[in-house]
Enzyme design. Structure first.
Site, short mmCIF file in Angstrom:
data_model
loop_
_atom_site.label_atom_id
_atom_site.label_comp_id
_atom_site.label_asym_id
_atom_site.label_seq_id
_atom_site.Cartn_x
_atom_site.Cartn_y
_atom_site.Cartn_z
N THR A 137 0.82 -1.21 0.00
CA THR A 137 0.00 0.00 0.00
C THR A 137 0.86 1.26 0.00
OG1 THR A 137 -0.12 -0.06 2.41
CG2 THR A 137 -1.91 -1.12 1.20
N SER A 170 8.42 5.34 5.88
CA SER A 170 7.45 6.01 6.74
C SER A 170 7.84 5.95 8.21
CB SER A 170 6.05 5.43 6.51
OG SER A 170 5.07 6.19 7.19
N HIS A 171 7.04 5.28 9.02
CA HIS A 171 7.23 5.25 10.47
C HIS A 171 8.16 4.14 10.92
CE1 HIS A 171 4.01 2.67 9.18
NE2 HIS A 171 4.11 1.97 10.29
N LYS A 191 8.59 4.47 -3.13
CA LYS A 191 7.18 4.54 -3.50
C LYS A 191 7.01 5.46 -4.70
CE LYS A 191 4.19 6.96 -1.00
NZ LYS A 191 3.14 7.40 -0.04
N ASP A 248 5.95 11.53 12.18
CA ASP A 248 6.71 10.30 11.94
C ASP A 248 7.87 10.51 10.98
OD1 ASP A 248 5.13 10.64 9.65
OD2 ASP A 248 5.08 8.50 9.26
N ASP A 307 8.41 10.17 7.70
CA ASP A 307 8.27 10.95 6.45
C ASP A 307 7.26 12.06 6.54
OD1 ASP A 307 6.07 9.21 6.53
OD2 ASP A 307 5.95 9.07 4.35
N ASP A 312 3.94 12.12 7.35
CA ASP A 312 2.53 12.02 6.98
C ASP A 312 1.63 11.57 8.12
OD1 ASP A 312 3.28 9.35 7.08
OD2 ASP A 312 2.62 8.85 5.05
N ARG A 313 2.20 11.26 9.27
CA ARG A 313 1.38 10.84 10.41
C ARG A 313 1.49 11.85 11.55
NH1 ARG A 313 1.03 4.40 10.54
NH2 ARG A 313 1.43 4.01 8.35
N THR A 340 -7.80 0.09 4.01
CA THR A 340 -6.62 0.83 4.42
C THR A 340 -5.75 1.14 3.21
OG1 THR A 340 -6.65 -0.16 6.63
CG2 THR A 340 -4.55 0.71 5.85
N GLU A 355 -7.16 7.73 8.73
CA GLU A 355 -6.95 6.34 9.11
C GLU A 355 -6.59 6.28 10.59
OE1 GLU A 355 -5.28 4.49 4.92
OE2 GLU A 355 -3.83 5.05 6.48
N GLU A 356 -6.94 5.19 11.24
CA GLU A 356 -6.67 5.06 12.65
C GLU A 356 -5.17 5.00 12.95
OE1 GLU A 356 -5.11 2.21 13.94
OE2 GLU A 356 -4.96 1.52 11.87
N SER A 357 -4.37 4.71 11.93
CA SER A 357 -2.93 4.56 12.12
C SER A 357 -2.23 5.91 12.09
CB SER A 357 -2.35 3.62 11.06
OG SER A 357 -2.70 4.05 9.76
N LYS A 384 -1.73 11.63 3.39
CA LYS A 384 -1.99 12.11 4.74
C LYS A 384 -0.90 13.10 5.11
CE LYS A 384 -0.29 7.58 6.37
NZ LYS A 384 -0.63 6.69 5.26
N ARG A 405 -2.79 -6.71 13.27
CA ARG A 405 -3.41 -5.58 13.93
C ARG A 405 -4.83 -5.97 14.32
NH1 ARG A 405 0.46 -1.83 13.17
NH2 ARG A 405 1.27 -1.31 11.09
#
Length: 541
Positions: free
Chosen positions: A16, A111-112, A124, A275, A277, A279-280, A342, A361-363, A374, A494
């Site tokens: 993803t 990412s994270h 990506k 995080d 990169d 985006d969170r 997701t 998203e919940e993440s 995001k 998860r």
């Protein structure tokens, strides 16, 4: 230009969020080259195209950027827009693709996930809309990786990526740009910076933890330089190749320094983290943690207070595992509300079609149609703008929200690095029993329904099956189980747990206590601890 013979590498299937592997895997001779060439082949080549390139500053990012530039030049790309030092946060890259009308972009990030010589790396591809490549493209990339027999690369010295300005690599223009300014300008066009400057001028105290990751320079420019927050408001602000040994995932487990400060006696008014990169996000008030699902719902309920959304929202969307808190806001505001698998690419279709303005998203991912990713700092600024407009603290805003809409108690339990065969067998067994679970009584609860989520995109009609298991209990509670696609070692299971309380009583329980019956029922039905031998989840958020 030299054509290099090669052979396929196994397992180059993008998930993803692109292809993620351990850094030494990417450093194998030809590994990165194969994947990048396959990506360019899958999109019809890069001849005459303009692409954006940058990443989160993790180990091997600079070297990877040079490889990608030389493959792009060999393919006839017209221009590569590169963040200085090969830095670009993911939302900043999405913005640049859209702002410069590029044909797409490559983001170098996991990412994270942790970074370093023995940790994680990722690549990506994002489309011309600024969003992640859809499944049709990632499938085409994977197919190409399975048959590739050569890649083309320009034989040339490395490009100087430390200086802003244009240079040439063969016939291709390399445009090195300030990675921060365009993004900061966009934020200033969305939010009421005058009101936010007033907030900090009046003594409002904030702590922003950038976790030695990419948002540090962005956060310093926006919060300290443009908004006048006190120097030192942003901590861990210097991006480091190994994130200073930190796990750059903004949740209560990994952002424990911030959590300790915000729950302590001398806590500032507001806390946030982002995080690897950018985006969170994680939002924390003095003495209160805000779950990502609740954060999405609060932003939806108050978006009209922010200049960029003063005309109202077109609609909202959430990933299936995210709690239904935003659904209740959408119902009250008479907004369309979509439930997707997701993956941000599903939101991108809805945003491009003008169906939604806000999604999450919940993440720990929240965003809007200002970009197609995001956006962690955007979410932090949304909260600051809401606080300034309402003249209320985080705890007051949350209490008011729950009194108005009720509370969706929510938590995610992660079981990390499970043996893949074991995780697949456990969920395969659950799949075989889904149809028989309806009506089952367990831990004082009754199973109302159980299924495996499938999504039909309302824009293009595409079907995405096998998107997670849902166990729905009578009264609005549920458990969701799915395997994460963002890990690089073993399987991460998860488990998402949710219970709705309408109020006015029962709105202030500890979430783990409120969810205890759901947790116990899920264990009885699935047997996670029994089958894995684990005493409990590795991470609770």
């Amino acid at each position: 230009m030299t054509t290099h013979p090669t052979r396929p590498f196994e397992g180059q299937k993008p998930g993803t969020s692109g292809l993620r592997k351990k850094t030494p895997v990417f450093m194998q001779p030809g590994y990165l080259e194969n994947f990048v060439q396959s990506t360019f082949d899958a999109i019809g080549g890069v001849a005459g195209k303009t692409l954006v390139l940058g990443g989160d500053g993790r180990y091997f990012g600079v070297e990877a950027a040079q490889v990608i530039l030389k493959i792009a030049a060999a393919g006839g790309a017209a221009r590569m827009i590169v963040g200085q030092g090969s830095w670009l946060s993911t939302p900043a890259a999405s913005n640049l693709i859209r702002l410069r009308k590029a044909d797409g972009g490559i983001i170098l990030s996991a990412s994270h996930n942790p970074g370093g010589p023995d940790e994680d790396f990722g690549v990506k591809y994002n489309m011309a809309n600024g969003g992640p490549a859809p499944e049709a493209v990632t499938d085409a990339i994977f197919a190409r990786t399975q048959v590739i027999d050569s890649y083309r690369k320009l034989d040339a010295p490395d490009v100087n990526l430390t200086m802003v300005g244009e240079s040439r690599l063969g016939d291709m223009v390399v445009d090195v740009i300030d990675p921060v300014s365009a993004y900061a300008d966009m934020m200033e066009s969305i939010f009421d910076f005058k009101a936010l400057r007033g907030l900090f001028h009046e003594g409002f105290a904030m702590r922003m933890d950038s976790m030695c990751a990419i948002t540090g320079p962005y956060a310093v420019e926006i919060f300290e330089n443009r908004l006048g927050a006190a120097k030192g408001t942003v901590v861990h602000e210097q991006p480091l190749p190994d994130f200073g040994g930190m796990h750059p995932d903004p949740n209560p487990t990994w952002a424990h320094e911030l959590m300790a400060e915000m729950m302590g006696p001398d806590a500032p008014d507001f806390g946030a983290a982002s995080d690897g990169d950018g985006d969170r996000n994680m939002i924390v008030g003095r003495g209160i943690y805000v779950s990502p699902s609740d954060s999405l719902a609060v932003i939806a309920a108050n978006a009209h207070l922010v200049p960029g959304y003063a005309q109202g929202l077109k609609g909202v969307a959430r990933s299936m595992p995210t709690s239904a808190a935003v659904d209740r806001v959408a119902e009250a505001l008479k907004l369309a509300c979509y439930e997707t698998p997701t993956g941000w690419k599903f939101f991108g279709n809805l945003m491009d079609a003008g169906r939604v303005s806000l999604c999450g998203e919940e993440s720990f991912g929240t965003g809007s149609d200002h970009v197609r990713e995001k956006d962690g700092l955007w979410a932090v600024l949304m909260w600051l703008n809401i606080i300034a407009a309402r003249n209320m603290g985080v705890a007051e805003i949350m209490a008011d929200h729950w009194e108005t809409f009720g509370r969706n108690y929510y938590s995610r339990h992660d079981y990390e690095a499970l043996p893949v065969d074991q995780a697949n067998a456990m969920l395969g067994d659950l799949r075989d029993r889904l149809s028989s679970l309806k009506g089952t009584q367990v831990q004082g609860l009754v199973v109302q329904d159980a299924d495996e989520f499938s999504y039909e995109d309302p824009v293009d009609g595409s079907i995405s099956a096998h998107q997670g298991f849902r166990i729905l209990f009578e009264g609005g509670s549920r458990a969701v189980l799915r395997l994460s696609g963002t890990g690089t070692e073993g399987a991460t299971l998860r488990v998402y747990l949710e219970r709705y309380v309408a109020g006015p009583e029962g709105l202030t329980e500890d979430p783990q206590h409120a969810l205890a019956p759901i947790i116990a029922a899920t264990e009885d039905l699935v047997g996670i601890k029994a089958r894995t031998g684990r005493k409990g989840p590795d991470v609770i958020t």
